[in-house]
Design a protein around this motif. Structure first.
Motif, PDB file in Angstrom:
ATOM      1  N   SER A  94       0.840  -1.202   0.000  1.00  0.00           N
ATOM      2  CA  SER A  94       0.000   0.000   0.000  1.00  0.00           C
ATOM      3  C   SER A  94       0.875   1.253   0.000  1.00  0.00           C
ATOM      4  CB  SER A  94      -0.904   0.010   1.229  1.00  0.00           C
ATOM      5  OG  SER A  94      -0.136   0.213   2.403  1.00  0.00           O
ATOM      6  N   VAL A  95       0.271   2.366  -0.366  1.00  0.00           N
ATOM      7  CA  VAL A  95       0.989   3.643  -0.336  1.00  0.00           C
ATOM      8  C   VAL A  95       1.448   3.935   1.089  1.00  0.00           C
ATOM      9  CG1 VAL A  95       0.794   6.136  -0.698  1.00  0.00           C
ATOM     10  CG2 VAL A  95      -0.195   4.571  -2.369  1.00  0.00           C
ATOM     11  N   ASP A  96       0.605   3.634   2.077  1.00  0.00           N
ATOM     12  CA  ASP A  96       0.991   3.868   3.473  1.00  0.00           C
ATOM     13  C   ASP A  96       2.212   3.037   3.859  1.00  0.00           C
ATOM     14  OD1 ASP A  96      -1.061   5.705   3.897  1.00  0.00           O
ATOM     15  OD2 ASP A  96      -2.442   4.189   4.660  1.00  0.00           O
ATOM     16  N   GLU A  97       2.240   1.767   3.425  1.00  0.00           N
ATOM     17  CA  GLU A  97       3.388   0.912   3.730  1.00  0.00           C
ATOM     18  C   GLU A  97       4.641   1.410   3.024  1.00  0.00           C
ATOM     19  OE1 GLU A  97       5.957  -2.108   5.026  1.00  0.00           O
ATOM     20  OE2 GLU A  97       4.128  -1.263   5.856  1.00  0.00           O
ATOM     21  N   LEU A  98       4.506   1.815   1.770  1.00  0.00           N
ATOM     22  CA  LEU A  98       5.656   2.362   1.047  1.00  0.00           C
ATOM     23  C   LEU A  98       6.170   3.628   1.731  1.00  0.00           C
ATOM     24  CD1 LEU A  98       4.427   1.830  -2.596  1.00  0.00           C
ATOM     25  CD2 LEU A  98       6.312   0.631  -1.476  1.00  0.00           C
ATOM     26  N   GLU A  99       5.250   4.485   2.171  1.00  0.00           N
ATOM     27  CA  GLU A  99       5.665   5.702   2.865  1.00  0.00           C
ATOM     28  C   GLU A  99       6.415   5.360   4.144  1.00  0.00           C
ATOM     29  OE1 GLU A  99       3.823   9.965   4.356  1.00  0.00           O
ATOM     30  OE2 GLU A  99       2.479   8.249   4.184  1.00  0.00           O
ATOM     31  N   ARG A 100       5.930   4.362   4.877  1.00  0.00           N
ATOM     32  CA  ARG A 100       6.601   3.935   6.113  1.00  0.00           C
ATOM     33  C   ARG A 100       8.020   3.455   5.799  1.00  0.00           C
ATOM     34  NH1 ARG A 100       8.385  -0.053   8.522  1.00  0.00           N
ATOM     35  NH2 ARG A 100       7.677  -1.584   7.004  1.00  0.00           N
ATOM     36  N   ARG A 101       8.150   2.665   4.740  1.00  0.00           N
ATOM     37  CA  ARG A 101       9.470   2.147   4.362  1.00  0.00           C
ATOM     38  C   ARG A 101      10.408   3.264   3.919  1.00  0.00           C
ATOM     39  NH1 ARG A 101       8.062  -3.149   0.627  1.00  0.00           N
ATOM     40  NH2 ARG A 101       6.766  -4.251   2.165  1.00  0.00           N
ATOM     41  N   ILE A 102       9.883   4.211   3.170  1.00  0.00           N
ATOM     42  CA  ILE A 102      10.699   5.334   2.705  1.00  0.00           C
ATOM     43  C   ILE A 102      11.187   6.159   3.894  1.00  0.00           C
ATOM     44  CG2 ILE A 102      10.603   7.528   1.444  1.00  0.00           C
ATOM     45  CD1 ILE A 102       8.701   6.004  -0.565  1.00  0.00           C
ATOM     46  N   CYS A 103      10.290   6.427   4.831  1.00  0.00           N
ATOM     47  CA  CYS A 103      10.692   7.178   6.028  1.00  0.00           C
ATOM     48  C   CYS A 103      11.769   6.422   6.790  1.00  0.00           C
ATOM     49  CB  CYS A 103       9.478   7.437   6.922  1.00  0.00           C
ATOM     50  SG  CYS A 103       8.358   8.690   6.280  1.00  0.00           S
ATOM     51  N   ALA A 104      11.615   5.107   6.913  1.00  0.00           N
ATOM     52  CA  ALA A 104      12.611   4.304   7.630  1.00  0.00           C
ATOM     53  C   ALA A 104      13.963   4.341   6.903  1.00  0.00           C
ATOM     54  CB  ALA A 104      12.117   2.869   7.765  1.00  0.00           C
ATOM     55  N   MET A 105      13.950   4.222   5.571  1.00  0.00           N
ATOM     56  CA  MET A 105      15.201   4.257   4.807  1.00  0.00           C
ATOM     57  C   MET A 105      15.878   5.614   4.920  1.00  0.00           C
ATOM     58  SD  MET A 105      14.489   2.035   1.297  1.00  0.00           S
ATOM     59  CE  MET A 105      13.987   3.497   0.453  1.00  0.00           C
ATOM     60  N   ARG A 106      15.092   6.672   5.007  1.00  0.00           N
ATOM     61  CA  ARG A 106      15.649   8.031   5.093  1.00  0.00           C
ATOM     62  C   ARG A 106      15.960   8.428   6.518  1.00  0.00           C
ATOM     63  NH1 ARG A 106      11.852  11.543   0.917  1.00  0.00           N
ATOM     64  NH2 ARG A 106      12.290  10.332  -0.950  1.00  0.00           N
ATOM     65  N   GLY A 107      15.618   7.577   7.487  1.00  0.00           N
ATOM     66  CA  GLY A 107      15.873   7.919   8.882  1.00  0.00           C
ATOM     67  C   GLY A 107      14.959   9.012   9.404  1.00  0.00           C
ATOM     68  N   LEU A 108      13.757   9.095   8.825  1.00  0.00           N
ATOM     69  CA  LEU A 108      12.789  10.106   9.232  1.00  0.00           C
ATOM     70  C   LEU A 108      11.812   9.518  10.239  1.00  0.00           C
ATOM     71  CD1 LEU A 108      11.955  11.521   5.687  1.00  0.00           C
ATOM     72  CD2 LEU A 108      13.471  12.523   7.394  1.00  0.00           C
ATOM     73  N   PRO A 109      11.233  10.373  11.086  1.00  0.00           N
ATOM     74  CA  PRO A 109      10.224   9.855  12.019  1.00  0.00           C
ATOM     75  C   PRO A 109       9.017   9.350  11.236  1.00  0.00           C
ATOM     76  CG  PRO A 109      10.388  12.264  12.154  1.00  0.00           C
ATOM     77  CD  PRO A 109      11.456  11.794  11.220  1.00  0.00           C
TER      78      PRO A 109
END
Length: 60
Positions: free
Chosen positions: A40-55
């Motif tokens: 899902s877009v929400d899951e992708l956003e979560r993964r992107i934030c994790a890869m970028r070290g963002l909250p």
């Protein structure tokens, strides 16, 4: 064009694509990366934030 030339050209394309994706806000990058049947877009956003070290974004 030699094999090495092709590999170098592919590397430049990949570098440019990654730079473009990195320039987008996490939600917009997730929307760009989404495809039917994938995460899902929400899951992708979560993964992107994790890869970028963002909250992690709070669920709306």
């Amino acid at each position: 064009m030699t094999r090495a030339d092709c590999i170098a050209a592919a590397g430049r394309i990949l570098r440019d694509a990654l730079a473009e994706l990195e320039s987008l806000p996490p939600r917009q990058a997730a929307e760009s990366a989404w495809y039917p049947g994938g995460p899902s877009v929400d899951e992708l956003e979560r993964r992107i934030c994790a890869m970028r070290g963002l909250p992690q974004q709070a669920a709306a």
